[in-house]
Motif scaffolding. Sequence first.
Motif, PDB file in Angstrom:
ATOM      1  N   VAL A  14       0.828  -1.210   0.000  1.00  0.00           N
ATOM      2  CA  VAL A  14       0.000   0.000   0.000  1.00  0.00           C
ATOM      3  C   VAL A  14       0.862   1.259   0.000  1.00  0.00           C
ATOM      4  N   THR A  15       1.952   1.257   0.743  1.00  0.00           N
ATOM      5  CA  THR A  15       2.800   2.442   0.783  1.00  0.00           C
ATOM      6  C   THR A  15       3.666   2.570  -0.470  1.00  0.00           C
ATOM      7  N   GLN A  16       3.889   1.473  -1.144  1.00  0.00           N
ATOM      8  CA  GLN A  16       4.716   1.496  -2.347  1.00  0.00           C
ATOM      9  C   GLN A  16       3.960   2.019  -3.568  1.00  0.00           C
ATOM     10  N   PHE A  17       2.636   1.813  -3.601  1.00  0.00           N
ATOM     11  CA  PHE A  17       1.836   2.167  -4.774  1.00  0.00           C
ATOM     12  C   PHE A  17       0.772   3.193  -4.415  1.00  0.00           C
ATOM     13  N   ASN A  18       0.583   4.180  -5.294  1.00  0.00           N
ATOM     14  CA  ASN A  18      -0.416   5.219  -5.058  1.00  0.00           C
ATOM     15  C   ASN A  18      -1.833   4.711  -5.254  1.00  0.00           C
ATOM     16  N   THR A  19      -2.026   3.832  -6.228  1.00  0.00           N
ATOM     17  CA  THR A  19      -3.364   3.327  -6.529  1.00  0.00           C
ATOM     18  C   THR A  19      -3.343   1.816  -6.671  1.00  0.00           C
ATOM     19  N   TYR A  20      -4.518   1.236  -6.604  1.00  0.00           N
ATOM     20  CA  TYR A  20      -4.638  -0.204  -6.791  1.00  0.00           C
ATOM     21  C   TYR A  20      -4.225  -0.589  -8.210  1.00  0.00           C
ATOM     22  N   GLU A  21      -4.546   0.263  -9.174  1.00  0.00           N
ATOM     23  CA  GLU A  21      -4.171  -0.006 -10.558  1.00  0.00           C
ATOM     24  C   GLU A  21      -2.651  -0.017 -10.720  1.00  0.00           C
ATOM     25  N   ASP A  22      -1.953   0.874 -10.013  1.00  0.00           N
ATOM     26  CA  ASP A  22      -0.489   0.875 -10.052  1.00  0.00           C
ATOM     27  C   ASP A  22       0.051  -0.451  -9.526  1.00  0.00           C
ATOM     28  N   PHE A  23      -0.562  -0.957  -8.455  1.00  0.00           N
ATOM     29  CA  PHE A  23      -0.151  -2.251  -7.917  1.00  0.00           C
ATOM     30  C   PHE A  23      -0.381  -3.360  -8.944  1.00  0.00           C
ATOM     31  N   LEU A  24      -1.574  -3.371  -9.552  1.00  0.00           N
ATOM     32  CA  LEU A  24      -1.867  -4.397 -10.554  1.00  0.00           C
ATOM     33  C   LEU A  24      -0.871  -4.323 -11.711  1.00  0.00           C
ATOM     34  N   ASP A  25      -0.603  -3.111 -12.175  1.00  0.00           N
ATOM     35  CA  ASP A  25       0.339  -2.924 -13.284  1.00  0.00           C
ATOM     36  C   ASP A  25       1.725  -3.465 -12.947  1.00  0.00           C
ATOM     37  N   SER A  26       2.108  -3.363 -11.675  1.00  0.00           N
ATOM     38  CA  SER A  26       3.428  -3.852 -11.269  1.00  0.00           C
ATOM     39  C   SER A  26       3.523  -5.377 -11.382  1.00  0.00           C
ATOM     40  N   TYR A  35       0.951 -11.068 -25.232  1.00  0.00           N
ATOM     41  CA  TYR A  35       0.007 -12.134 -25.576  1.00  0.00           C
ATOM     42  C   TYR A  35      -1.452 -11.717 -25.380  1.00  0.00           C
ATOM     43  N   LEU A  36      -1.725 -10.955 -24.350  1.00  0.00           N
ATOM     44  CA  LEU A  36      -3.112 -10.577 -24.060  1.00  0.00           C
ATOM     45  C   LEU A  36      -3.572  -9.387 -24.909  1.00  0.00           C
ATOM     46  N   GLU A  37      -2.651  -8.517 -25.230  1.00  0.00           N
ATOM     47  CA  GLU A  37      -2.940  -7.330 -26.033  1.00  0.00           C
ATOM     48  C   GLU A  37      -4.022  -6.433 -25.425  1.00  0.00           C
ATOM     49  N   ASP A  38      -4.206  -6.513 -24.121  1.00  0.00           N
ATOM     50  CA  ASP A  38      -5.248  -5.730 -23.459  1.00  0.00           C
ATOM     51  C   ASP A  38      -4.859  -5.528 -21.992  1.00  0.00           C
ATOM     52  N   LEU A  41      -7.633  -6.466 -19.414  1.00  0.00           N
ATOM     53  CA  LEU A  41      -7.724  -7.907 -19.214  1.00  0.00           C
ATOM     54  C   LEU A  41      -6.570  -8.410 -18.354  1.00  0.00           C
ATOM     55  N   ALA A  42      -5.384  -7.892 -18.605  1.00  0.00           N
ATOM     56  CA  ALA A  42      -4.224  -8.287 -17.808  1.00  0.00           C
ATOM     57  C   ALA A  42      -4.434  -7.923 -16.338  1.00  0.00           C
ATOM     58  N   ARG A  43      -4.966  -6.732 -16.090  1.00  0.00           N
ATOM     59  CA  ARG A  43      -5.253  -6.315 -14.707  1.00  0.00           C
ATOM     60  C   ARG A  43      -6.280  -7.241 -14.067  1.00  0.00           C
ATOM     61  N   GLN A  44      -7.314  -7.592 -14.799  1.00  0.00           N
ATOM     62  CA  GLN A  44      -8.353  -8.477 -14.267  1.00  0.00           C
ATOM     63  C   GLN A  44      -7.774  -9.844 -13.902  1.00  0.00           C
ATOM     64  N   GLY A  52       0.310 -12.873 -12.408  1.00  0.00           N
ATOM     65  CA  GLY A  52       0.998 -11.920 -11.556  1.00  0.00           C
ATOM     66  C   GLY A  52       2.304 -12.495 -11.065  1.00  0.00           C
ATOM     67  N   THR A  53       3.116 -11.632 -10.547  1.00  0.00           N
ATOM     68  CA  THR A  53       4.439 -12.057 -10.110  1.00  0.00           C
ATOM     69  C   THR A  53       4.608 -11.969  -8.597  1.00  0.00           C
ATOM     70  N   GLY A  54       3.546 -11.674  -7.889  1.00  0.00           N
ATOM     71  CA  GLY A  54       3.689 -11.500  -6.443  1.00  0.00           C
ATOM     72  C   GLY A  54       2.417 -11.775  -5.680  1.00  0.00           C
ATOM     73  N   GLU A  55       2.239 -11.007  -4.618  1.00  0.00           N
ATOM     74  CA  GLU A  55       1.134 -11.155  -3.678  1.00  0.00           C
ATOM     75  C   GLU A  55      -0.210 -10.796  -4.313  1.00  0.00           C
ATOM     76  N   ARG A  56      -1.231 -11.605  -4.037  1.00  0.00           N
ATOM     77  CA  ARG A  56      -2.589 -11.278  -4.481  1.00  0.00           C
ATOM     78  C   ARG A  56      -3.241 -10.410  -3.412  1.00  0.00           C
ATOM     79  N   VAL A  57      -3.739  -9.261  -3.831  1.00  0.00           N
ATOM     80  CA  VAL A  57      -4.370  -8.310  -2.914  1.00  0.00           C
ATOM     81  C   VAL A  57      -5.698  -7.884  -3.512  1.00  0.00           C
ATOM     82  N   LYS A  58      -6.747  -7.976  -2.710  1.00  0.00           N
ATOM     83  CA  LYS A  58      -8.069  -7.538  -3.165  1.00  0.00           C
ATOM     84  C   LYS A  58      -8.153  -6.018  -3.128  1.00  0.00           C
ATOM     85  N   ARG A  59      -8.930  -5.462  -4.041  1.00  0.00           N
ATOM     86  CA  ARG A  59      -9.104  -4.006  -4.126  1.00  0.00           C
ATOM     87  C   ARG A  59      -9.604  -3.445  -2.790  1.00  0.00           C
TER      88      ARG A  59
END
Length: 103
Positions: A14-26, A35-38, A41-44, A52-59
């Motif tokens: 939470v302190t590393q990312f300003n928004t949930y979308e920033d976290f998802l993008d990471s 491959y997904l071209e979207d 969709l990748a965020r979903q 993903g490459t790390g911890e799963r966190v709910k919005r």
Amino acid sequence: MDQEEGLKALDNIVTQFNTYEDFLDSQITTVDLYYLEDETLARQLVELGYRGTGERVKREDFEARKAAIEISRLAERAQQKQKAVLREILERCRTEWPGSGRR
């Protein structure tokens, strides 16, 4: 991972990312986007835990923890201001009424 470790991990996220979308993008790689071209969709897929490459966190957890940290930060700032005001009042009392406040 116990609950305390989970909260510490969430706090770090939470302190590393300003928004949930920033976290998802990471969590999304360039290969994922290729491959997904979207990006949506990748965020979903990350949000659902399929990719993903790390911890799963709910919005909801991210936003609740972000709010709790902000409230704590604001409360700390208010407490520091209050202490400064009280010190100033005490100093004025000592200046205006020598001998007051001392025993």
